[in-house]
Design an enzyme around this catalytic site. Structure first.
Site, PDB file in Angstrom:
ATOM      1  N   LYS A  29       0.844  -1.198   0.000  1.00 28.70           N
ATOM      2  CA  LYS A  29       0.000   0.000   0.000  1.00 28.70           C
ATOM      3  C   LYS A  29       0.887   1.259   0.000  1.00 28.70           C
ATOM      4  O   LYS A  29       2.097   1.178   0.211  1.00 28.70           O
ATOM      5  CB  LYS A  29      -0.911  -0.039   1.232  1.00 28.70           C
ATOM      6  CG  LYS A  29      -1.877  -1.252   1.252  1.00 28.70           C
ATOM      7  CD  LYS A  29      -2.747  -1.204   2.502  1.00 28.70           C
ATOM      8  CE  LYS A  29      -3.640  -2.423   2.620  1.00 28.70           C
ATOM      9  NZ  LYS A  29      -4.499  -2.360   3.821  1.00 28.70           N
ATOM     10  N   TYR A  69     -11.870  -2.992  -2.701  1.00 36.77           N
ATOM     11  CA  TYR A  69     -12.398  -3.176  -1.346  1.00 36.77           C
ATOM     12  C   TYR A  69     -13.928  -3.204  -1.327  1.00 36.77           C
ATOM     13  O   TYR A  69     -14.542  -2.824  -0.326  1.00 36.77           O
ATOM     14  CB  TYR A  69     -11.864  -2.076  -0.425  1.00 36.77           C
ATOM     15  CG  TYR A  69     -10.457  -2.346   0.087  1.00 36.77           C
ATOM     16  CD1 TYR A  69     -10.144  -3.542   0.743  1.00 36.77           C
ATOM     17  CD2 TYR A  69      -9.437  -1.410  -0.062  1.00 36.77           C
ATOM     18  CE1 TYR A  69      -8.867  -3.796   1.221  1.00 36.77           C
ATOM     19  CE2 TYR A  69      -8.147  -1.656   0.422  1.00 36.77           C
ATOM     20  CZ  TYR A  69      -7.883  -2.850   1.066  1.00 36.77           C
ATOM     21  OH  TYR A  69      -6.619  -3.100   1.558  1.00 36.77           O
ATOM     22  N   ASN A 132      -1.453  -0.254   7.526  1.00 38.75           N
ATOM     23  CA  ASN A 132      -0.914  -1.594   7.791  1.00 38.75           C
ATOM     24  C   ASN A 132      -0.115  -2.178   6.624  1.00 38.75           C
ATOM     25  O   ASN A 132       0.012  -3.386   6.475  1.00 38.75           O
ATOM     26  CB  ASN A 132      -2.006  -2.543   8.300  1.00 38.75           C
ATOM     27  CG  ASN A 132      -3.094  -2.793   7.272  1.00 38.75           C
ATOM     28  OD1 ASN A 132      -3.016  -2.295   6.145  1.00 38.75           O
ATOM     29  ND2 ASN A 132      -4.089  -3.569   7.640  1.00 38.75           N
ATOM     30  N   HIS A 135      -1.433  -5.542   1.520  1.00 38.32           N
ATOM     31  CA  HIS A 135      -2.654  -6.327   1.326  1.00 38.32           C
ATOM     32  C   HIS A 135      -2.288  -7.707   0.801  1.00 38.32           C
ATOM     33  O   HIS A 135      -1.374  -7.836  -0.009  1.00 38.32           O
ATOM     34  CB  HIS A 135      -3.579  -5.640   0.311  1.00 38.32           C
ATOM     35  CG  HIS A 135      -4.680  -6.543  -0.151  1.00 38.32           C
ATOM     36  ND1 HIS A 135      -5.857  -6.703   0.562  1.00 38.32           N
ATOM     37  CD2 HIS A 135      -4.768  -7.395  -1.211  1.00 38.32           C
ATOM     38  CE1 HIS A 135      -6.620  -7.599  -0.060  1.00 38.32           C
ATOM     39  NE2 HIS A 135      -5.990  -8.027  -1.138  1.00 38.32           N
ATOM     40  N   GLU A 146      -9.067 -10.760  -7.328  1.00 41.80           N
ATOM     41  CA  GLU A 146      -8.153  -9.620  -7.230  1.00 41.80           C
ATOM     42  C   GLU A 146      -7.108  -9.635  -8.339  1.00 41.80           C
ATOM     43  O   GLU A 146      -6.796  -8.591  -8.916  1.00 41.80           O
ATOM     44  CB  GLU A 146      -7.502  -9.608  -5.841  1.00 41.80           C
ATOM     45  CG  GLU A 146      -8.520  -9.280  -4.756  1.00 41.80           C
ATOM     46  CD  GLU A 146      -8.043  -9.539  -3.331  1.00 41.80           C
ATOM     47  OE1 GLU A 146      -8.835  -9.309  -2.398  1.00 41.80           O
ATOM     48  OE2 GLU A 146      -6.891  -9.975  -3.137  1.00 41.80           O
TER      49      GLU A 146
HETATM   50  P1  ADP Z   1      -7.062  -7.493   5.744  1.00 44.41           P
HETATM   51  O1  ADP Z   1      -6.357  -6.404   4.983  1.00 44.41           O
HETATM   52  O2  ADP Z   1      -6.202  -8.021   6.876  1.00 44.41           O
HETATM   53  O3  ADP Z   1      -7.608  -8.576   4.852  1.00 44.41           O
HETATM   54  P2  ADP Z   1      -9.790  -6.487   6.066  1.00 44.41           P
HETATM   55  O4  ADP Z   1     -10.150  -7.114   4.756  1.00 44.41           O
HETATM   56  O5  ADP Z   1     -10.672  -6.756   7.235  1.00 44.41           O
HETATM   57  O6  ADP Z   1      -8.295  -6.837   6.514  1.00 44.41           O
HETATM   58  O7  ADP Z   1      -9.740  -4.896   5.896  1.00 44.41           O
HETATM   59  C1  ADP Z   1      -9.177  -4.331   4.745  1.00 44.41           C
HETATM   60  C2  ADP Z   1      -8.372  -3.146   5.133  1.00 44.41           C
HETATM   61  O8  ADP Z   1      -9.221  -2.142   5.645  1.00 44.41           O
HETATM   62  C3  ADP Z   1      -7.351  -3.413   6.241  1.00 44.41           C
HETATM   63  O9  ADP Z   1      -6.132  -3.933   5.770  1.00 44.41           O
HETATM   64  C4  ADP Z   1      -7.182  -2.030   6.836  1.00 44.41           C
HETATM   65  O10 ADP Z   1      -6.267  -1.259   6.047  1.00 44.41           O
HETATM   66  C5  ADP Z   1      -8.560  -1.427   6.672  1.00 44.41           C
HETATM   67  N1  ADP Z   1      -9.347  -1.580   7.893  1.00 44.41           N
HETATM   68  C6  ADP Z   1      -9.936  -2.684   8.359  1.00 44.41           C
HETATM   69  N2  ADP Z   1     -10.577  -2.461   9.523  1.00 44.41           N
HETATM   70  C7  ADP Z   1     -10.379  -1.151   9.792  1.00 44.41           C
HETATM   71  C8  ADP Z   1     -10.765  -0.286  10.852  1.00 44.41           C
HETATM   72  N3  ADP Z   1     -11.497  -0.724  11.866  1.00 44.41           N
HETATM   73  N4  ADP Z   1     -10.358   1.006  10.781  1.00 44.41           N
HETATM   74  C9  ADP Z   1      -9.632   1.459   9.768  1.00 44.41           C
HETATM   75  N5  ADP Z   1      -9.226   0.690   8.743  1.00 44.41           N
HETATM   76  C10 ADP Z   1      -9.592  -0.584   8.745  1.00 44.41           C
END
Ligand code: ADP
Length: 169
Positions: A29, A69, A132, A135, A146
């Site tokens: 990202k 997303y 974070n 992805h 994807e």
């Molecule tokens: P992952 O990336 O671990 O598969 P998710 O699909 O649940 O996680 O969420 C997608 C992305 O959305 C996360 O990587 C994170 O960047 C963001 N995200 C998820 N939950 C939150 C939250 N509560 N607040 C802010 N950003 C979030």
């Protein structure tokens, strides 16, 4: 002579089965790109034994980020998330290898970096969930979706990797 034959047979192995050819979509990202983590992250997948079959750097539009997303549309963080993903360059990749979807997620760590173990990418480099770093597809089905969203079939390079005979039996 026998030793030579054994060596020859071994050198001829390393054929990649359909299972080993499993693919996942991984994206660094904008925060990971800006923080100079591209090389470290690629190195982790490469040293594990996985094969890079597609890569590109691009700034996604907000609309495209929304498609990526789509499952989170309507959630409170959706706007911020799609704004952020489209705020700068993303390094999009397809990695191939046995167990790469599930194990790739282990290498990435939990969604919240503070809940990610040290040694994982998010555990080593991140603090907040909205920054974070990376992805990774969460299932073979989402990997297919994807990969299809970010790449055309022609983008995926099919090639043999000599190290496979040292990675796979
Ligand atoms: P992952 O990336 O671990 O598969 P998710 O699909 O649940 O996680 O969420 C997608 C992305 O959305 C996360 O990587 C994170 O960047 C963001 N995200 C998820 N939950 C939150 C939250 N509560 N607040 C802010 N950003 C979030």
């Amino acid at each position: 002579l026998a030793a030579t034959a054994a060596v020859a047979a071994f050198v001829g192995s390393g054929t990649v089965s359909a299972e080993e050819a499993e693919r996942t979509f991984i994206a660094i990202k904008p925060d990971g790109v800006q923080r100079g983590l591209i090389a470290d992250i690629i190195a982790r997948f490469e040293r594990k034994g996985y094969k890079l079959v597609a890569v590109k750097i691009l700034v996604p539009t907000k609309e495209f980020a929304g498609k990526h997303y789509a499952e989170h549309e309507g959630r409170p963080f959706f706007e911020g998330l799609t704004d952020f993903l489209s705020s700068g360059p993303v390094l999009a990749m397809v990695w191939e290898g046995q167990g790469v979807v599930t194990y790739g997620r282990k290498m990435i760590g939990a969604t919240k970096p503070l809940e990610s173990a040290p040694g994982t990418i998010r555990g080593d480099f991140g603090i907040q969930v909205g920054r974070n770093i990376i992805h990774g597809s969460d299932s073979p089905d989402s990997a297919k979706k994807e990969i299809g969203l970010w790449f055309t079939p022609e983008d995926l390079v099919s090639y043999g990797l000599d190290i496979h005979k040292w990675v796979y039996e």
